[in-house]
Design a protein around this motif. Sequence first.
Motif, PDB file in Angstrom:
ATOM      1  N   THR A 124       0.856  -1.188   0.000  1.00  7.26           N
ATOM      2  CA  THR A 124       0.000   0.000   0.000  1.00  7.26           C
ATOM      3  C   THR A 124       0.893   1.240   0.000  1.00  7.26           C
ATOM      4  OG1 THR A 124       0.002   0.157   2.386  1.00  7.26           O
ATOM      5  CG2 THR A 124      -1.709  -1.222   1.394  1.00  7.26           C
ATOM      6  N   SER A 125       0.300   2.359  -0.337  1.00 10.00           N
ATOM      7  CA  SER A 125       1.108   3.575  -0.405  1.00 10.00           C
ATOM      8  C   SER A 125       1.635   3.962   0.977  1.00 10.00           C
ATOM      9  CB  SER A 125       0.312   4.720  -1.031  1.00 10.00           C
ATOM     10  OG  SER A 125      -0.799   5.011  -0.241  1.00 10.00           O
ATOM     11  N   ASP A 126       0.884   3.621   2.038  1.00 12.33           N
ATOM     12  CA  ASP A 126       1.374   3.881   3.401  1.00 12.33           C
ATOM     13  C   ASP A 126       2.651   3.102   3.664  1.00 12.33           C
ATOM     14  OD1 ASP A 126      -0.682   5.520   3.883  1.00 12.33           O
ATOM     15  OD2 ASP A 126      -1.762   4.196   5.278  1.00 12.33           O
ATOM     16  N   VAL A 127       2.614   1.831   3.286  1.00 13.53           N
ATOM     17  CA  VAL A 127       3.791   0.986   3.517  1.00 13.53           C
ATOM     18  C   VAL A 127       4.975   1.509   2.708  1.00 13.53           C
ATOM     19  CG1 VAL A 127       4.763  -1.317   3.166  1.00 13.53           C
ATOM     20  CG2 VAL A 127       2.446  -1.055   4.081  1.00 13.53           C
ATOM     21  N   LEU A 128       4.723   1.844   1.457  1.00 13.28           N
ATOM     22  CA  LEU A 128       5.801   2.358   0.612  1.00 13.28           C
ATOM     23  C   LEU A 128       6.437   3.598   1.227  1.00 13.28           C
ATOM     24  CD1 LEU A 128       4.759   2.140  -3.130  1.00 13.28           C
ATOM     25  CD2 LEU A 128       6.769   1.138  -2.038  1.00 13.28           C
ATOM     26  N   ALA A 129       5.569   4.510   1.677  1.00 17.03           N
ATOM     27  CA  ALA A 129       6.069   5.759   2.257  1.00 17.03           C
ATOM     28  C   ALA A 129       6.875   5.466   3.513  1.00 17.03           C
ATOM     29  CB  ALA A 129       4.915   6.703   2.562  1.00 17.03           C
ATOM     30  N   VAL A 179      12.964   3.260  -3.443  1.00 23.16           N
ATOM     31  CA  VAL A 179      12.849   1.835  -3.110  1.00 23.16           C
ATOM     32  C   VAL A 179      12.291   0.964  -4.241  1.00 23.16           C
ATOM     33  CG1 VAL A 179      12.681   2.213  -0.625  1.00 23.16           C
ATOM     34  CG2 VAL A 179      10.595   2.169  -2.002  1.00 23.16           C
ATOM     35  N   VAL A 180      11.845   1.569  -5.338  1.00 29.96           N
ATOM     36  CA  VAL A 180      11.355   0.730  -6.443  1.00 29.96           C
ATOM     37  C   VAL A 180      12.529   0.390  -7.358  1.00 29.96           C
ATOM     38  CG1 VAL A 180       9.752   0.529  -8.369  1.00 29.96           C
ATOM     39  CG2 VAL A 180       9.146   1.920  -6.358  1.00 29.96           C
ATOM     40  N   PRO A 202       8.676   3.543 -12.303  1.00 30.00           N
ATOM     41  CA  PRO A 202       7.864   4.109 -11.224  1.00 30.00           C
ATOM     42  C   PRO A 202       8.746   4.432 -10.020  1.00 30.00           C
ATOM     43  CG  PRO A 202       6.860   2.098 -12.077  1.00 30.00           C
ATOM     44  CD  PRO A 202       8.199   2.225 -12.730  1.00 30.00           C
ATOM     45  N   THR A 203       8.457   5.548  -9.390  1.00 29.75           N
ATOM     46  CA  THR A 203       9.294   6.066  -8.312  1.00 29.75           C
ATOM     47  C   THR A 203       8.373   6.622  -7.225  1.00 29.75           C
ATOM     48  OG1 THR A 203      11.007   6.615  -9.921  1.00 29.75           O
ATOM     49  CG2 THR A 203      11.100   7.790  -7.824  1.00 29.75           C
ATOM     50  N   VAL A 204       8.758   6.464  -5.963  1.00 28.21           N
ATOM     51  CA  VAL A 204       7.914   6.960  -4.865  1.00 28.21           C
ATOM     52  C   VAL A 204       8.082   8.475  -4.747  1.00 28.21           C
ATOM     53  CG1 VAL A 204       7.353   6.794  -2.419  1.00 28.21           C
ATOM     54  CG2 VAL A 204       8.174   4.777  -3.649  1.00 28.21           C
ATOM     55  N   ILE A 205       7.013   9.190  -5.087  1.00 29.07           N
ATOM     56  CA  ILE A 205       7.037  10.647  -4.990  1.00 29.07           C
ATOM     57  C   ILE A 205       5.890  11.042  -4.059  1.00 29.07           C
ATOM     58  CG2 ILE A 205       6.806  12.824  -6.268  1.00 29.07           C
ATOM     59  CD1 ILE A 205       9.283  11.323  -7.186  1.00 29.07           C
ATOM     60  N   LYS A 211       3.449   8.342  -3.318  1.00 32.00           N
ATOM     61  CA  LYS A 211       2.732   7.679  -4.424  1.00 32.00           C
ATOM     62  C   LYS A 211       3.706   7.354  -5.556  1.00 32.00           C
ATOM     63  CE  LYS A 211      -1.926   9.401  -3.789  1.00 32.00           C
ATOM     64  NZ  LYS A 211      -1.754  10.589  -2.906  1.00 32.00           N
ATOM     65  N   LEU A 212       3.312   6.368  -6.373  1.00 37.16           N
ATOM     66  CA  LEU A 212       4.182   5.993  -7.483  1.00 37.16           C
ATOM     67  C   LEU A 212       3.944   6.892  -8.690  1.00 37.16           C
ATOM     68  CD1 LEU A 212       3.949   2.096  -7.322  1.00 37.16           C
ATOM     69  CD2 LEU A 212       5.861   3.554  -6.630  1.00 37.16           C
TER      70      LEU A 212
END
Lengths: 489, 321
Positions: free
Chosen positions: A31-36, A70-71, A413-416, A419-420
Amino acid sequence: MAALPPTYDELLTPEGTPRHSALSESLASLTSDVLAERQKLADEELLEKGITFAVYGHNDGTEKIWPFDVVPRPIPWDEWITIEAGLKQRIRALNLFLDDVYGKGQILLDGVVPESLVKSAKTFRPECIGFRPPGGVWTHVVGTDLVRHHDGTIYVLEDNLRCPSGVSYVLENREIMKRVLPEMFYGSIIAPVDEYPERLLETLLKTAPSGSSNPTAVVLTPGIYNSAYFEHSFLAQQMGIELVTGPDLFVDDRDVVWMKTTQGPQRVDVIYRRIDDDFLDPEVFRADSMLGVAGLMRASRAGNVTLANAPGTGVADDKAVYRYVPEIIRYYLGEDAILSNVPTYVCSDPVQCDYVLGHLDELVVKPTNESGGYGILMGPVASREERERCAESIRRDPRNYIAQPMLTLSTVPTVINGKLAPRHVDLRPFILFGDPTYVLPGGLTRVALREGSMIVNSSQGGGSKDTWVLLSETPFARLYEQEQSQRTS
Amino acid sequence: MLCRVADSLFWMSRYLERAENQARFIDVTSSIALGYRGSEQVLWSSLLHAGGEVEHFLQRYAAPSRENVINYLLFDRRNLNSVASCLAAARENARSVREILTTPMWEAVNRFYLRVRSAAMQPELVLKHPHPFLDQIKRSAHQILGATEATWSHGEAWHFSSLGYQLERADKTSRILDVRYFILLPLSGSTGTQLDVVQWAALLESTGALQMYRRTFGRIQPVNVVDFLLRSNVFPRSLAFCMQQVQRSLAEISHSSADGVSTDAEILTTEVRDELIRLTAAEILDGGLHQFVDRFQTRLTSIGQAVSERFFELSTPVNVQ
């Protein structure tokens, strides 16, 4: 202006289907929470481990962490095989070229590469004429920049044959990735990168001057304020060899290099120097250099020490000489270049120069001897004044400029902001040239974090990613998977 | 090992030890100050005396108030011995020899530095309630020591680091004893007036020695306190113990060298240690503790200089055989 063709995305086809299902599934499960949260964890790790680079012109807080995303950036195995072969071919030819240019100069006599172009390169070192490094190895360590255009083709953007940096980030990125996002690895088999320090040490020791039975290698750094200091110290640590600064070394009157130790002087045989030619030896190059060691060139020419990379290699990564690399490969190896060159206009040629001046709004103009993304004009997005200023510079010193069509770098895709979002990337694989030649699987993926930007340099808002050469897509891996599933069922 | 590296390891360790001592001194003083009946400013300025920093402090602050002294000793970068300055210097040294340190050691030093740096950004929080931060400093310092003992080869690099720790520690123990003794003496004296046990206990605590003192001597007697801090062979902060460690490290370092000849630093260290063994605490007090400490510190400086000249400053011979 015509609509731009779609950018190539390394994870998704234009139709939106995943190119690498396991990786896309792992990514989708987060999920985006986990990614962040994981992204934050990665940043903290970088800070605590002190994986930083220096920003020039500041004093306190000079160190910054280099943003890590992280991606991961995937490279399919079959494509990697071709890249690897292409890189090996290229480096082999460029070493023969260096040997020739500082030797007989046959390729210049044969008119394959214009002699005036080679001899006018700022990085051509007349001091190296007649010199031959041990084993004929000029470029021990190479970091070639590759990009993928929207046509899906991978192009060589530049050959970095002097002191390419970034390999420490490849190794550390993988470590951090494993710690903060282990889930991402599930279902994928990835080529390991941990072998690099061992291979580097081997490459250095193999080119030690003949006669040294138990050679001592060191890493020579400009010091803790250099932007790549982390890497210098990391590599020395990983290889278990001394990290030295200029003042730690001296050359005696028999042209032998020593380091100053608590037990007295100790002989040095191989120097992996991370100092540019200009600053290497005040006796020969810049006399005001405080970073180098007086007499290193004497010692090198006397065959008492190996400098890696050898001085003078910059002439082969001059951006105008780059234009001739396909011809150089054909000349020495009798083969077609495996990797594509970007079409390049050399402004020292009056015809090509005229073309460039007439098409500045379509081209990217680059100084032939700059790095770090400095001095580049992106014609299509530049203002009128910027283009005029650039035209003026070209007219004043045409030898110093080349131009190329603007490439659209591929995206990942990159975490910005949690969000990706797609961001443009390049790739710098690292090659250790010698016997045998080793190519680190993958390399450093740099990513431009600003939307639409194609400038990936760390000094200009770039970050980095872990690079995965996916073995899971090889026949061997499929066999392995079958075995695994039989075993579990 | 490179001369420059040995030099940096030595100073990295000295600065780390200095920071830890600073924290312990402040912590103990804060504790005494609570409910204290005497002048708080005299109490706090005694810390400045211990560091020989009174003048430097008074040029920059109006009065030795609690806040001012703590700020000066913890965060003031103009004070080269403040915890913030020590950590910046220790970390800079560590960074320059990062390839020699193990990863756990480097990360412990770096974390320590980052913790102090972020505390220094909001000093008022720490000044209001210093204990948790001071405790963190001590723990961070011990973590580095732990990583050093557990992960680093006990070879030449370890011994140069140990020299830094031991010389700094001996210096700090002697200074705090000197200053506190000077204040405490008129209170307790030799005339048998009431002994200020709380203050003597605080002195021991400043060097982290109270518990270990109790196990050795039980009741607090000034002469025994002096004996313990100067002459104990087993307590890691006593002068004798530190000098024994210095002697050992110097021997290890120079015996691994080709000539194996005793260095000036070894000769000096042996002299100092022999004296600590020969004299009793009573004899030292009779001769004047302050005079003794003064002489000890001069000799510590000489040892440091001898180490530096012998190992850190290799001149460059033109021709090497």
